[in-house]
Design a protein around this motif. Structure first.
Motif, PDB file in Angstrom:
ATOM      1  N   MET A   1       0.858  -1.195   0.000  1.00 36.10           N
ATOM      2  CA  MET A   1       0.000   0.000   0.000  1.00 36.10           C
ATOM      3  C   MET A   1       0.888   1.237   0.000  1.00 36.10           C
ATOM      4  O   MET A   1       1.821   1.339   0.796  1.00 36.10           O
ATOM      5  CB  MET A   1      -0.908  -0.004   1.219  1.00 36.10           C
ATOM      6  CG  MET A   1      -1.881   1.164   1.283  1.00 36.10           C
ATOM      7  SD  MET A   1      -3.024   0.969   2.667  1.00 36.10           S
ATOM      8  CE  MET A   1      -3.958   2.498   2.545  1.00 36.10           C
ATOM      9  N   SER A   2       0.620   2.194  -0.880  1.00 32.83           N
ATOM     10  CA  SER A   2       1.458   3.375  -1.017  1.00 32.83           C
ATOM     11  C   SER A   2       1.226   4.358   0.121  1.00 32.83           C
ATOM     12  O   SER A   2       0.188   4.341   0.790  1.00 32.83           O
ATOM     13  CB  SER A   2       1.185   4.065  -2.353  1.00 32.83           C
ATOM     14  OG  SER A   2      -0.096   4.668  -2.337  1.00 32.83           O
ATOM     15  N   ILE A   3       2.197   5.247   0.311  1.00 31.21           N
ATOM     16  CA  ILE A   3       2.082   6.250   1.357  1.00 31.21           C
ATOM     17  C   ILE A   3       0.942   7.224   1.053  1.00 31.21           C
ATOM     18  O   ILE A   3       0.293   7.742   1.957  1.00 31.21           O
ATOM     19  CB  ILE A   3       3.422   6.999   1.529  1.00 31.21           C
ATOM     20  CG1 ILE A   3       3.389   7.820   2.817  1.00 31.21           C
ATOM     21  CG2 ILE A   3       3.736   7.858   0.313  1.00 31.21           C
ATOM     22  CD1 ILE A   3       4.733   8.392   3.212  1.00 31.21           C
ATOM     23  N   ILE A  90       5.571   1.045   5.592  1.00 30.19           N
ATOM     24  CA  ILE A  90       5.395   1.374   4.176  1.00 30.19           C
ATOM     25  C   ILE A  90       6.733   1.288   3.446  1.00 30.19           C
ATOM     26  O   ILE A  90       6.831   0.764   2.328  1.00 30.19           O
ATOM     27  CB  ILE A  90       4.782   2.782   4.017  1.00 30.19           C
ATOM     28  CG1 ILE A  90       3.370   2.805   4.599  1.00 30.19           C
ATOM     29  CG2 ILE A  90       4.752   3.202   2.549  1.00 30.19           C
ATOM     30  CD1 ILE A  90       2.733   4.183   4.618  1.00 30.19           C
ATOM     31  N   LYS A  91       7.779   1.803   4.089  1.00 31.43           N
ATOM     32  CA  LYS A  91       9.105   1.786   3.473  1.00 31.43           C
ATOM     33  C   LYS A  91       9.568   0.360   3.195  1.00 31.43           C
ATOM     34  O   LYS A  91      10.217   0.087   2.175  1.00 31.43           O
ATOM     35  CB  LYS A  91      10.100   2.488   4.392  1.00 31.43           C
ATOM     36  CG  LYS A  91      11.507   2.589   3.824  1.00 31.43           C
ATOM     37  CD  LYS A  91      12.423   3.331   4.781  1.00 31.43           C
ATOM     38  CE  LYS A  91      13.844   3.427   4.228  1.00 31.43           C
ATOM     39  NZ  LYS A  91      14.748   4.143   5.155  1.00 31.43           N
ATOM     40  N   LYS A  92       9.243  -0.553   4.108  1.00 29.07           N
ATOM     41  CA  LYS A  92       9.660  -1.942   3.952  1.00 29.07           C
ATOM     42  C   LYS A  92       8.643  -2.777   3.188  1.00 29.07           C
ATOM     43  O   LYS A  92       8.768  -3.988   3.115  1.00 29.07           O
ATOM     44  CB  LYS A  92       9.897  -2.563   5.336  1.00 29.07           C
ATOM     45  CG  LYS A  92      11.098  -1.950   6.064  1.00 29.07           C
ATOM     46  CD  LYS A  92      11.300  -2.589   7.420  1.00 29.07           C
ATOM     47  CE  LYS A  92      12.517  -1.997   8.132  1.00 29.07           C
ATOM     48  NZ  LYS A  92      12.699  -2.569   9.498  1.00 29.07           N
ATOM     49  N   THR A  97      -2.595  -5.235   4.741  1.00 28.66           N
ATOM     50  CA  THR A  97      -3.378  -5.384   5.969  1.00 28.66           C
ATOM     51  C   THR A  97      -2.725  -4.647   7.124  1.00 28.66           C
ATOM     52  O   THR A  97      -3.389  -3.936   7.887  1.00 28.66           O
ATOM     53  CB  THR A  97      -3.534  -6.874   6.329  1.00 28.66           C
ATOM     54  OG1 THR A  97      -4.160  -7.564   5.236  1.00 28.66           O
ATOM     55  CG2 THR A  97      -4.376  -7.051   7.580  1.00 28.66           C
ATOM     56  N   LEU A  98      -1.409  -4.791   7.266  1.00 26.52           N
ATOM     57  CA  LEU A  98      -0.694  -4.128   8.347  1.00 26.52           C
ATOM     58  C   LEU A  98      -0.733  -2.611   8.181  1.00 26.52           C
ATOM     59  O   LEU A  98      -0.986  -1.876   9.144  1.00 26.52           O
ATOM     60  CB  LEU A  98       0.758  -4.605   8.393  1.00 26.52           C
ATOM     61  CG  LEU A  98       1.653  -3.935   9.449  1.00 26.52           C
ATOM     62  CD1 LEU A  98       1.127  -4.211  10.850  1.00 26.52           C
ATOM     63  CD2 LEU A  98       3.092  -4.410   9.311  1.00 26.52           C
ATOM     64  N   VAL A  99      -0.505  -2.132   6.971  1.00 26.52           N
ATOM     65  CA  VAL A  99      -0.475  -0.688   6.738  1.00 26.52           C
ATOM     66  C   VAL A  99      -1.849  -0.070   7.006  1.00 26.52           C
ATOM     67  O   VAL A  99      -1.944   1.002   7.607  1.00 26.52           O
ATOM     68  CB  VAL A  99      -0.021  -0.386   5.296  1.00 26.52           C
ATOM     69  CG1 VAL A  99      -0.132   1.117   4.997  1.00 26.52           C
ATOM     70  CG2 VAL A  99       1.411  -0.850   5.080  1.00 26.52           C
ATOM     71  N   GLU A 212      11.684  -6.338  -2.172  1.00 24.01           N
ATOM     72  CA  GLU A 212      12.844  -5.469  -2.324  1.00 24.01           C
ATOM     73  C   GLU A 212      12.488  -4.069  -1.863  1.00 24.01           C
ATOM     74  O   GLU A 212      11.437  -3.523  -2.185  1.00 24.01           O
ATOM     75  CB  GLU A 212      13.288  -5.430  -3.783  1.00 24.01           C
ATOM     76  CG  GLU A 212      13.720  -6.820  -4.292  1.00 24.01           C
ATOM     77  CD  GLU A 212      14.045  -6.772  -5.776  1.00 24.01           C
ATOM     78  OE1 GLU A 212      13.775  -5.740  -6.395  1.00 24.01           O
ATOM     79  OE2 GLU A 212      14.567  -7.773  -6.305  1.00 24.01           O
ATOM     80  N   ASN A 213      13.382  -3.431  -1.150  1.00 19.67           N
ATOM     81  CA  ASN A 213      13.162  -2.070  -0.673  1.00 19.67           C
ATOM     82  C   ASN A 213      13.301  -1.074  -1.808  1.00 19.67           C
ATOM     83  O   ASN A 213      14.161  -1.209  -2.656  1.00 19.67           O
ATOM     84  CB  ASN A 213      14.162  -1.719   0.437  1.00 19.67           C
ATOM     85  CG  ASN A 213      13.883  -2.460   1.715  1.00 19.67           C
ATOM     86  OD1 ASN A 213      12.723  -2.771   2.007  1.00 19.67           O
ATOM     87  ND2 ASN A 213      14.932  -2.771   2.485  1.00 19.67           N
ATOM     88  N   GLN A 214      12.426  -0.101  -1.780  1.00 19.26           N
ATOM     89  CA  GLN A 214      12.470   0.988  -2.737  1.00 19.26           C
ATOM     90  C   GLN A 214      12.373   2.283  -1.967  1.00 19.26           C
ATOM     91  O   GLN A 214      11.912   2.318  -0.842  1.00 19.26           O
ATOM     92  CB  GLN A 214      11.313   0.893  -3.748  1.00 19.26           C
ATOM     93  CG  GLN A 214      11.334  -0.403  -4.551  1.00 19.26           C
ATOM     94  CD  GLN A 214      10.115  -0.463  -5.473  1.00 19.26           C
ATOM     95  OE1 GLN A 214       9.461   0.538  -5.701  1.00 19.26           O
ATOM     96  NE2 GLN A 214       9.839  -1.637  -5.979  1.00 19.26           N
ATOM     97  N   ASP A 215      12.791   3.362  -2.591  1.00 19.10           N
ATOM     98  CA  ASP A 215      12.651   4.677  -1.946  1.00 19.10           C
ATOM     99  C   ASP A 215      11.196   5.058  -1.885  1.00 19.10           C
ATOM    100  O   ASP A 215      10.413   4.713  -2.766  1.00 19.10           O
ATOM    101  CB  ASP A 215      13.421   5.739  -2.749  1.00 19.10           C
ATOM    102  CG  ASP A 215      14.933   5.499  -2.690  1.00 19.10           C
ATOM    103  OD1 ASP A 215      15.618   5.907  -3.628  1.00 19.10           O
ATOM    104  OD2 ASP A 215      15.389   4.894  -1.692  1.00 19.10           O
TER     105      ASP A 215
END
Length: 219
Positions: A1-3, A90-92, A97-99, A212-215
């Motif tokens: 889920m996006s910020i 969100i970053k990770k 569901t968690l977000v 994979e982590n993204q900015d």
């Protein structure tokens, strides 16, 4: 889920929460009720303490004002912690569901913090009168606001049968707590984490299937 989606959910909850509280404050006298259904009432109360109206000075040898300051500062740190948890999730690319759950908890906590921090500065008392927004005679100061509650669901309000041992003939009610939209958001978020615990903590978001982590700028 996006910020962006998370922020949209938070703003929506805050908007509904604050609009409902301001409406109640400017249209109801403290203690006034309006029956929507037999099992649902709008009942205006104010809570200057923690959950269930508890106050720190009920348990510690401190003044009510000191207890209020300590409680409000604790809430501010708690909101900051929940906000970081949301940002980190969100970053990770944690599960949707968690977000969603953490976003609801954050929005609810922030909604009640707004009452505690600012309402004492912008409203006058609601005792025997309808409060005015941005009053010239506010009832408190910064950090001394009271949380506005109004949702009341007296699902059961009856007299127990006389044949019941000890409790017979006594009044019995359920559900007694009066709460608000912010409380509902917090309870819903916690409920999601409890009921969907494995789904919330056991998988990555569909938006990042490889984990994979993204900015954040790419969300």
């Amino acid at each position: 889920m996006s910020i962006k989606k998370s922020v949209l959910l938070i703003v929506l909850v805050l908007l509904v929460d604050q609009v409902s509280k301001i409406y109640i404050k400017t249209h109801f006298v403290l203690g006034e009720s309006y029956e929507v259904f037999e099992w649902f009432k709008i009942h205006f109360i104010e809570n200057s303490g923690a959950a269930w109206g508890a106050k720190l000075n009920d348990f510690l040898p401190i003044s009510e004002n000191t207890g209020k300051i300590i409680l409000t500062i604790f809430r501010l740190f708690a909101v900051a912690g929940i906000g970081y948890w949301l940002y980190d999730s969100i970053k990770k690319h944690a599960s949707r569901t968690l977000v969603i759950a953490v976003s609801l908890i954050f929005a609810g906590a922030l909604g009640n913090i707004i009452d505690s921090v600012f309402y004492g500065m912008i409203f006058n008392e609601s005792i025997n009168e309808i409060a005015t927004l941005f009053s010239d005679e506010p009832y408190g100061g910064l950090f001394f606001g009271k949380v506005v509650d109004m949702l009341y669901f007296p699902l059961i309000d009856t007299i127990l049968p006389a044949w019941i041992p000890y409790f017979g003939g006594k009044s019995f009610s359920f559900f007694d707590p009066v709460f608000n939209i912010a409380d509902t958001a917090i309870s819903t978020g916690v409920g999601i984490l409890l009921v969907f615990n494995k789904k919330a903590f056991g998988q990555k978001s569909d938006e990042d299937p490889l984990g994979e982590n993204q900015d954040l700028e790419n969300l």
